[in-house]
Design a protein around this motif. Structure first.
Motif, short mmCIF file in Angstrom:
data_model
loop_
_atom_site.label_atom_id
_atom_site.label_comp_id
_atom_site.label_asym_id
_atom_site.label_seq_id
_atom_site.Cartn_x
_atom_site.Cartn_y
_atom_site.Cartn_z
N GLU A 155 11.92 28.83 5.81
CA GLU A 155 12.37 28.16 4.60
C GLU A 155 13.87 27.97 4.68
OE1 GLU A 155 9.57 26.88 2.23
OE2 GLU A 155 11.60 27.06 1.46
N MET A 156 14.33 26.79 4.38
CA MET A 156 15.77 26.61 4.39
C MET A 156 16.29 26.78 2.98
SD MET A 156 16.46 23.75 7.16
CE MET A 156 15.67 22.50 6.24
N LEU A 157 17.38 27.52 2.89
CA LEU A 157 17.85 27.85 1.56
C LEU A 157 18.75 26.78 0.99
CD1 LEU A 157 18.68 31.45 2.65
CD2 LEU A 157 16.73 30.75 1.31
N GLY A 158 19.12 25.85 1.78
CA GLY A 158 20.00 24.82 1.24
C GLY A 158 19.84 23.55 2.04
N TYR A 159 20.60 22.60 1.73
CA TYR A 159 20.49 21.33 2.42
C TYR A 159 21.22 21.41 3.75
CZ TYR A 159 20.90 16.39 3.39
OH TYR A 159 20.84 15.17 3.98
N VAL A 160 20.51 21.09 4.82
CA VAL A 160 21.15 21.16 6.12
C VAL A 160 21.54 19.76 6.60
CG1 VAL A 160 20.82 21.78 8.52
CG2 VAL A 160 19.93 23.23 6.75
N GLY A 161 20.66 18.82 6.36
CA GLY A 161 20.99 17.46 6.80
C GLY A 161 20.16 17.01 7.98
N ILE A 162 19.01 17.64 8.15
CA ILE A 162 18.19 17.27 9.30
C ILE A 162 17.65 15.85 9.12
CG2 ILE A 162 16.14 17.88 10.59
CD1 ILE A 162 16.51 20.69 9.77
#
Lengths: 497, 362
Positions: B24-31
């Motif tokens: 789970e990603m906790l924030g926006y990464v930009g993938i």
């Protein structure tokens, strides 16, 4: 100019009559040549049927825009303009949809000493906690640990593989430290090459494990690159896209950092290490670079700080490292280059990294490997060789070798059988001899026994005779007198004793 | 294609190995910016599309191509202009670069004048098959070079539009023979040409009969059933398959005024047949299928399935064929290899089946 006048008249005619092609049929074929040669292409501007300005050429009554054709040198490529909306502008969307349903793959290799912050940086970059136990310093050699994760953001699925070098820089003798890394990268290329060379292959289903980006962590000494770093980077630069980063950048002051960066870059250049060049020829990328105010090349290597802990700054929580003398914010561009790294690595150049890996590094590996295996593109007569022919030759060679080996093995087998036979024969002979011997002794014993038996019988016979004679005598003696009996008795006693 | 053995779809999502964990990603990464990167890259490189039109002369192939791409690809020949029908089947290719909203498309159209025009049409599909296989061969040779180009020019035929003459009865033996052979090598989209000679009811009946014929002879036209990857595609494609294939089309490149609008159409004494009007003909459906929705799919299936099949067939047979100098070596010429498909339409099926078998074993 008469050319222009004709063109605009043709357009006007077309829009009046409402029928395309009437004017064009009267054109001679030779007039179509005019717009194939680029320099003579500028003409006037006029409004077309839809009211837009465009350059008009007289041929065919159509407006042909000034653009370059695909594949320079191909004379039968002509630019055509469209008189209506065809609809293939949805092509990029179709392509993107297909790719989205397939999912993306991205593999990062982190090279750096133990404890330099590789795992923390990965956690910070992808905003998540990858399960990772910190490594000890006791590793006997460098080994690579690969872990795969599935990330999803809106409708994009990313299969991320992070490869860690465990034990890098911990040994006393670091001569061979780079070898496991190079071997791993080559192994991934090899796996892809094997899949590509298969007869029945499924490349669209293949999980790409080739390393797309290598983040090289440089220790923040403040002086220059270590020789281990130089050697390793030199070995890796032709195999993978290297992005050098200065780790734990909060230990360097700002002025020292600038000197450190330039020293590193000059050392890399003087040693001929090719690091990854961020593409600057694309207009859109150049735009992004422009908004970053300075091109990323100036900032290389990126000085980053990684942190997964959040500290309250102002009125919001941000990732930062808290010291007694201050707080280092990870996402603050004044504090470190983390934001730039994330931009360049993920948001702007991920696709370019993958493409470079495939078109440059993989092709180089493939070329070297195939040449090593003995394939050539042209034979001595410079006629193009086909891979199949060499495949064929190799295959025959291989089959021949196999046959030779088979022969050898067969011969060896035959020899061994013979030996064994000889042994067995000897053993048999021995056995026979023993048997004979035994038989002989047995016979001898038997003879002895028989002899003894005969003797005994003779004795018994003698005894019987004697007994008979004695009895006769006794009867005679009884007849002779009683005195004789005493002598007989004595004789008998004497006999029986 | 054996319906029991389904080859893996060309674009199915990659199976996740058991080692991968979901995070789970906790924030926006930009993938998701990678999608934009893909788009930029694609627009910079441009697209290529190769289409082939097959049919007897006079069915309106050139006009259809002009209508599809709304430009003068071909000079459409009017009857009676004295262009003699060629004695043998010739293939003519023309390449154009068209651009729309920044998207560049290099379009190659291959025409086949003389198809089915002779008295004896035996083996008239051989040159076509030879041409298609030659394109595959070209691509294969480029691909197996040691130093190969960054972007191999793609001349493989992505789609073949087959024009069925509007007899109103059913498919003719020539059509059936041709479709049987071609469906295994290339994506074939059959269309009913000159559909303005049939009424709507006649069209429907004709369509049903053609579909029945296709089913009887096991001809898989595009969109093939076995390559549907997920449920949405299956629904969409089966709708197309069951109801609409083959499309009844009318081609026109002249514009007429109808109700104050300028439309492409054919003007007759009893009315104007509008090409873009769904009530008149199904040209918009064909255009949407070919260009707006399924173009990338056509290319993918050509690359992942048809080309791979050709490659397997070629690499397996290479040690049998004699070696010879020249570019397309290892085969005496492109003609014999389409000759072998005559023997191999059944065996190719079998080959594929056993190979799929072995694939399942690995």
């Amino acid at each position: 100019m008469p050319l222009v006048a004709r063109g605009s008249r043709a357009l006007a005619e077309r829009s009046r009559k409402g029928g395309a092609g009437e004017a064009s049929r009267s054109r001679s074929p030779s007039s179509s040549q005019c717009w194939q040669t680029a320099p003579r292409r500028s003409w006037s501007r006029s409004r077309d049927g839809r009211g837009r300005w465009e350059t008009v050429c007289e041929c065919w009554g159509l407006a042909i825009p000034v653009r370059c054709a695909f594949g320079a040198g191909n004379e039968d490529l002509r630019n055509l303009s469209l008189s209506g909306h065809v609809g293939f502008d949805s092509l990029p969307d179709q392509l993107v949809n297909k790719s989205t349903s397939q999912g993306f793959c991205f593999n990062i290799l982190c090279v750096g000493e133990t404890g330099i912050g590789k795992s923390t940086l990965m956690d910070t970059l992808f905003n998540t906690k990858f399960e990772n136990d910190p490594a000890t310093h006791n590793e006997p050699g460098v080994r690579l640990k690969a872990r795969s994760y599935e990330l999803q953001e809106s409708n994009v699925r990313l299969k991320l593989t992070i490869v860690d070098t465990v034990g890098f820089g911990d040994q006393i003798n670091k001569d061979d430290s780079y070898k496991p890394i190079v071997e791993y990268i080559d192994a991934q290329f090899e796996a892809y090459l094997q899949e590509e060379l298969k007869i029945k292959r499924s490349l669209f289903n293949y999980h790409d494990t080739r390393i797309h980006a290598c983040l090289y962590f440089i220790a923040p000494t403040g002086h220059s690159l270590k020789s281990l770093d130089l050697v390793t980077m030199k070995k890796l630069d032709s195999k993978v896209n290297i992005i050098p980063i200065i780790a734990k950048a909060d230990t360097i002051a700002k002025n020292e950092l600038h000197k450190f960066k330039s020293k590193i870059m000059s050392e890399l250049v003087s040693n001929g290490v090719q690091i990854y060049q961020f593409p600057t020829d694309e207009e859109t990328v150049a735009e992004i670079n422009a908004t970053m105010s300075v091109s990323p090349q100036v900032h290389l290597p990126f000085a980053v700080v990684g942190s997964t802990e959040e500290v309250k700054i102002g009125n919001k929580m941000a990732k930062a490292r808290q010291y007694p003398w201050g707080v280092v914010q990870v996402e603050n561009e004044n504090h470190c280059d983390f934001v730039k790294l994330r931009e360049m690595l993920i948001r702007v150049n991920m696709e370019d990294l993958r493409e470079q890996t495939h078109t440059r590094h993989y092709e180089l590996y493939r070329r070297c490997k195939l040449e090593e295996m003995g394939f050539k593109d042209t034979d001595p007569d410079s006629k193009p060789f086909s891979l199949q022919e060499t495949y064929e030759a190799k295959r025959n060679e291989f089959l021949g070798e196999l046959q030779k080996k088979e022969e050898e093995m067969r011969q060896m087998f035959v020899m061994r059988v013979k030996e064994k036979e000889a042994e067995l024969k000897e053993a048999e002979k021995e056995l026979h001899e023993k048997f004979d011997l035994l038989k002989r002794t047995h016979q001898e014993e038997k003879k002895k026994v028989e002899d003894k038996k005969k003797e005994l019988e003779e004795e018994v016979n003698n005894f019987q005779k004697k007994k008979a004679a004695a009895q006769l005598l006794q009867s005679q003696a009884q007849q002779a007198g009683a005195q004789q009996t005493k002598k007989d008795k004595d004789k008998k006693n004497f006999f029986f004793m | 294609m054996d319906p029991l053995r389904q080859p893996p779809s060309p674009c199915s999502p990659r199976p996740s190995s058991p080692r991968t964990q979901s995070c789970e990603m906790l924030g926006y990464v930009g993938i998701e910016a990678v999608l934009d990167q893909l788009k930029i890259k694609a627009m910079k490189m441009g697209f290529e599309f190769n289409i082939m039109v097959v049919g007897q002369s006079g069915l309106g192939k050139s006009t259809m191509v002009n209508t599809l791409f709304k430009s003068k690809m071909w000079k459409s020949t009017l009857p009676g202009l004295g262009v003699p029908t060629p004695k043998t089947l010739q293939l003519q290719s023309v390449t154009h670069v068209i651009e729309e909203k920044g998207v560049k498309l290099k379009l190659t159209v291959t025409d086949t004048p003389g198809f089915g025009d002779q008295i004896n049409n035996d083996k008239c599909w051989d040159p076509i098959l030879g041409y298609i296989n030659e394109q595959y061969e070209r691509y294969l040779q480029e691909e197996i070079l040691i130093t190969r180009q960054r972007h191999i020019p793609d001349t493989r035929v992505h789609c073949c539009v087959y024009f069925v003459p509007p007899t109103g009865h059913c498919l003719r033996p020539l059509d059936i023979e041709f479709l049987q052979r071609l469906c295994q090598t290339v994506n074939v989209v059959p269309v009913i040409a000159r559909a303005d000679s049939l009424t709507i009811e006649e069209r429907e009946a004709f369509r049903r009969r053609i579909q029945h014929n296709l089913r009887t002879h096991c001809i898989e036209v595009y969109p093939q059933k076995c390559f549907d990857e997920d449920i949405n595609d299956r629904i969409l494609n089966s709708k197309i398959r069951q109801e609409r294939i083959p499309f009844a089309v009318v081609g026109a490149d002249r514009e007429h005024l109808v109700n104050g609008r300028c439309v492409l159409g054919r003007k007759t004494k009893w009315g104007i047949i509008e090409v873009e009007n769904m009530a008149h003909c199904e040209f918009p459906l064909l255009r949407d299928l070919l260009i707006r929705t399924h173009l990338q799919d056509l290319k993918d299936i050509t690359h992942n399935i048809h080309y791979e099949n050709y490659r397997v067939f070629r690499l397996n047979k290479s040690h049998v064929l004699p070696r010879g100098p020249g570019w397309v070596n290892l085969a005496p010429g492109p003609a014999p290899s389409p000759a072998s498909p005559q023997a191999t339409p059944r065996t190719m099926k079998v080959c594929r089946w056993t190979q799929d078998n072995s694939d399942d074993e690995c």
